[in-house]
Design an enzyme around this catalytic site. Structure first.
Site, mmCIF file in Angstrom:
data_model
loop_
_atom_site.group_PDB
_atom_site.id
_atom_site.type_symbol
_atom_site.label_atom_id
_atom_site.label_comp_id
_atom_site.label_asym_id
_atom_site.label_seq_id
_atom_site.Cartn_x
_atom_site.Cartn_y
_atom_site.Cartn_z
ATOM 1 C CB SER A 1 -1.160 0.639 1.545
ATOM 2 O OG SER A 1 -1.539 1.499 1.697
ATOM 3 C CB ILE B 1 4.399 10.289 1.890
ATOM 4 C CG1 ILE B 1 5.001 9.268 1.388
ATOM 5 C CG2 ILE B 1 2.530 10.667 0.576
ATOM 6 C CD1 ILE B 1 5.679 10.182 0.567
ATOM 7 N N GLY B 2 2.585 10.883 4.675
ATOM 8 C CA GLY B 2 1.478 11.363 5.442
ATOM 9 C C GLY B 2 0.734 10.334 5.247
ATOM 10 C CB CYS C 1 -2.448 5.209 11.298
ATOM 11 S SG CYS C 1 -4.205 4.258 11.941
HETATM 12 C C1 FMN Z 1 6.121 6.214 -0.473
HETATM 13 C C2 FMN Z 1 5.099 5.485 0.725
HETATM 14 C C3 FMN Z 1 4.057 5.862 0.901
HETATM 15 C C4 FMN Z 1 4.140 4.487 1.711
HETATM 16 N N1 FMN Z 1 2.040 4.370 2.466
HETATM 17 C C5 FMN Z 1 1.495 3.402 2.915
HETATM 18 C C6 FMN Z 1 0.451 3.244 2.972
HETATM 19 O O1 FMN Z 1 -0.205 4.812 2.468
HETATM 20 N N2 FMN Z 1 -0.564 2.522 3.056
HETATM 21 C C7 FMN Z 1 0.329 1.544 4.543
HETATM 22 O O2 FMN Z 1 -0.582 1.029 4.871
HETATM 23 N N3 FMN Z 1 1.646 1.587 4.196
HETATM 24 C C8 FMN Z 1 2.424 2.266 3.279
HETATM 25 N N4 FMN Z 1 3.445 2.161 2.986
HETATM 26 C C9 FMN Z 1 5.033 1.133 3.821
HETATM 27 C C10 FMN Z 1 4.185 0.239 2.452
HETATM 28 O O3 FMN Z 1 3.666 -0.394 2.234
HETATM 29 C C11 FMN Z 1 5.437 -0.730 3.186
HETATM 30 O O4 FMN Z 1 4.541 -1.367 4.006
HETATM 31 C C12 FMN Z 1 7.165 -0.886 3.868
HETATM 32 O O5 FMN Z 1 7.618 0.189 2.058
HETATM 33 C C13 FMN Z 1 7.497 -1.844 3.696
HETATM 34 O O6 FMN Z 1 7.657 -2.244 1.681
HETATM 35 P P1 FMN Z 1 8.873 -1.876 1.291
HETATM 36 O O7 FMN Z 1 10.527 -2.080 1.675
HETATM 37 O O8 FMN Z 1 8.865 -3.138 0.054
HETATM 38 O O9 FMN Z 1 9.015 -0.843 0.689
HETATM 39 C C14 FMN Z 1 4.214 3.831 2.742
HETATM 40 C C15 FMN Z 1 5.863 2.947 1.970
HETATM 41 C C16 FMN Z 1 6.165 4.120 1.716
HETATM 42 C C17 FMN Z 1 7.302 3.637 0.560
#
Ligand code: FMN
Ligand code: FAD
Ligand code: FES
Lengths: 320, 268
Positions: A26, A74-75, A132
């Site tokens: 997400s 990002i929020g 959150c």
């Molecule tokens: C730019 C960005 C925005 C994210 N926004 C959300 C979000 O809106 N909701 C959420 O549950 N996780 C959010 N995440 C977390 C990711 O879903 C994920 O759990 C986390 O990045 C770890 O996985 P990765 O190492 O493959 O990125 C965000 C991550 C990034 C980098």
């Protein structure tokens, strides 16, 4: 090893059948990716977290790069539920994979309302981002504690009949307890995990490198930590666990599945290589075929952990 | 089912990567047909090679400087500033450059225009450069006002001239680059009927001047904006900026909704 034919890549996660175990994380995925890769190849599509209230997100800069990863604050810039129902949902109908909608709210009641509002045709499952802040607990994330996790998941469970995936935070010291609480309260699957709270400072300006000072670390840097947490959760609950943290390659995904993940989510890697998820799917299929697996599910929890017999330890012998 | 991408990631072959002046480099790469069809104002996300002590994690956004669909080439003109662009500077002919594009919405030229003015500063001059060829193809005359700190740092002037554009350079050392002087030049061009639209990139001060003139003379204009990017595909929301759309402040993603925006909507 020889290729012994093809592997069935389908998995079932909390009642949802996926053509393969690979999907976006997400917040790291949107329709823009369809200009580079065929989204119909993915196991599922997962939306950016939506909230009921309109939000604009955090101050700039919202991202910073660190060694082998990134920080983000990002929020959750959300356009609200009506926008989601009128624009986002119809847009996603053009793709075949099941749609998972990520939601977030500041209290258990708000979470339940939102879950009910997005339980509409076209939505296959709900992913509750309980990493959150909870306004009822001084802004501490729900998933920091087993008690607040249990409360919010019970409210969610009562509000929707859709499969309920619960996304945990890696920032708790009590991963297995939180996972058990989510299971007891009626979750259908766990997503492990969100980003790790972190920060960085610019040595030229002495300023924090994120406008928000602290933010979430993601990317290859967090993989060994989250892999350990997936292992702990998978051992603690009977629910399927979806591994998420620093997965960039099929090898990373295979490692997560061996640790007990039934599926994986890919986030940050897609920013660098838009085709990362496709490469993970193809690579995982090859890996399973190479190991003669009829189904990718054979990988799940297949890590071998034998107690070493003292007599077998030969490597410690000094070489003359 | 046939899937047709509109953006490709490819490992393009570097054909040349030469110093233009003490700060800028010009890189030419051989690429596939999709990348070579990029339009002025569009950009690519470049995966910059790591150099000792520097491992750029994100891709770096870089405007199209030139594209040749027949030769299957793209060109970039970049200023060496940090880890990523230092890595780019190390590329030699024959090396591979991992690039993703073309991305974003580029400049739109109205064939009804007779003449346009391009006003740029610094790296913004690279972004505006491909307008010259596109305008020439449509028979639109171009006046380019190129701003830089010093005369030797002006880039794109030869390219503009080779496409028949009139080039005016303004610099800090000559005391000609201030907003008041540039406004005078622009008023002159508007007065003689040589400005049906503005195109700008690279300077907030010059953007403000053009916004004022666009309102006063009711002229259209486009500005190419910059913002730090991670995904380049509208997914991460790190590149949002504020825009004024009909009096309301809205967030737009520079990579996806832009990088080219209406000159009056932009907030410098
Ligand atoms: C730019 C960005 C925005 C994210 N926004 C959300 C979000 O809106 N909701 C959420 O549950 N996780 C959010 N995440 C977390 C990711 O879903 C994920 O759990 C986390 O990045 C770890 O996985 P990765 O190492 O493959 O990125 C965000 C991550 C990034 C980098
Ligand atoms: C759409 C677009 C087109 C661009 N076109 C050109 C061009 O044609 N020629 C050119 O010289 N430069 C251009 N830039 C600016 C270029 O992207 C930056 O100079 C480059 O990213 C700097 O990276 P670095 O690692 O060398 O610098 P660092 O300062 O080490 O970069 C650190 C981080 O900040 C980001 N960053 C730093 N400066 C900028 C900037 N001005 N804009 C966006 N992100 C930045 C980097 O991408 C990186 O994520 C463009 C920027 C955008 C957004
Ligand atoms: S860079 Fe990710 S949304 Fe623009």
């Amino acid at each position: 090893m020889m290729d012994r034919g093809t592997t069935d890549m389908a998995v079932t996660i909390g009642g949802v059948r996926l053509a393969n175990p690979v999907m976006p994380a997400s917040g790291t995925f949107a329709e823009g990716l369809s200009s580079v890769v065929d989204l119909n190849r993915l196991g599922a599509l997962v939306t950016k977290t939506i909230t009921r209230e309109l939000r604009t997100g955090n101050p700039l800069p919202r991202v910073a790069e660190v060694d082998s990863g990134m920080l983000n604050a990002i929020g959750i810039p959300s356009k609200g539920v009506p926008y989601f129902l009128e624009h986002t949902l119809p847009l996603y109908r053009q793709w075949v994979p099941p749609l998972v909608v990520s939601i977030s709210a500041p209290s258990a009641e708000h979470f339940a309302h939102l879950a009910a509002e997005v339980s509409v045709p076209g939505v296959t499952a709900i992913e509750a981002n309980i990493s959150c802040p909870n306004i009822e607990e001084d802004g501490k994330a729900f998933a920091m504690r087993a008690t607040s996790t249990e409360t919010v998941v019970r409210h969610l469970r009562a509000a929707t009949s859709l499969p309920l995936w619960v996304k945990l935070t890696p920032n708790t010291g009590d991963m297995a307890e939180v996972a058990k609480a989510a299971e007891a309260a009626g979750a259908d699957a766990l997503v492990v995990a969100n980003t790790i709270l972190a920060m960085a400072i610019d040595l030229q300006t002495f300023k924090p490198r994120l406008g928000n000072v602290m933010g979430g670390l993601s990317g290859p840097a967090i993989k060994p930590i989250v892999l350990r947490q997936v292992y702990q959760c998978a051992r603690a609950v009977r629910l399927p666990v979806i591994g998420c943290g620093g997965i960039s390659t099929a090898a990373d995904a295979a490692e997560y599945m061996l640790a007990g993940a039934s599926a994986v989510q890919v986030g940050t890697a897609t920013f660098l290589h838009p085709g990362a998820m496709i490469d993970v799917i193809d690579g995982l299929a090859r890996f399973c075929a190479l190991h003669g697996m009829a189904s990718v599910t054979e990988l799940v929890g297949a890590m071998k952990r034998e107690e070493a017999d003292e007599d077998d330890v030969t490597w410690a012998e000094p070489v003359a | 089912m046939n899937f047709c991408p509109s953006v490709v990631r490819e490992r393009a072959e570097v054909l040349s990567n030469t110093l233009v002046n003490s700060e800028y480099r010009h890189l030419v790469a051989a690429c596939g047909p999709l990348a070579a069809s990029a339009a002025p104002g569009q950009f690519f996300q470049l995966l910059c090679p790591a150099s000792p002590g520097n491992a750029p994690f994100f891709r770096r956004p870089m405007s199209l400087y030139g594209a040749d669909p027949a030769k299957r080439q793209v060109e970039f003109l970049y200023k060496v500033t940090g880890a990523g662009t230092r890595g780019l500077a190390d590329l030699h002919p024959g090396d591979r450059l991992d690039m993703m594009g073309p991305l974003g919405r580029g400049f739109v030229l109205d064939p009804a225009w007779k003449s346009i003015v391009a006003v740029g500063r610094g790296a913004g001059l690279a972004t505006l450069a491909p307008l010259a060829q596109a305008a020439q193809a449509l028979g639109i005359a171009v006046t380019a006002i190129l701003s830089a700190r010093r005369p030797d740092l002006v880039v794109s002037d030869a390219l503009f001239r080779s496409r028949g554009a009139t080039v005016l350079t303004v610099t800090d050392t000559e005391g000609t680059s201030g907003p008041a002087h540039v406004e005078g030049l622009l008023r002159g061009l508007i007065g003689q009927g040589s400005c049906d639209a503005f195109f700008t990139c690279g300077s907030s001060r010059l953007l403000r001047v053009q916004q004022r003139l666009a309102r006063e003379f009711n002229l259209p204009g486009s500005v190419a904006m910059e913002q730090q990017m991670a995904c380049g595909l509208g997914m991460c929301f790190c590149c949002v900026r504020d825009f004024n759309v009909g009096g309301e402040i809205v967030h737009k993603r520079v990579c996806w909704d832009g990088p080219v925006f209406d000159v009056l909507e932009a907030l410098p």
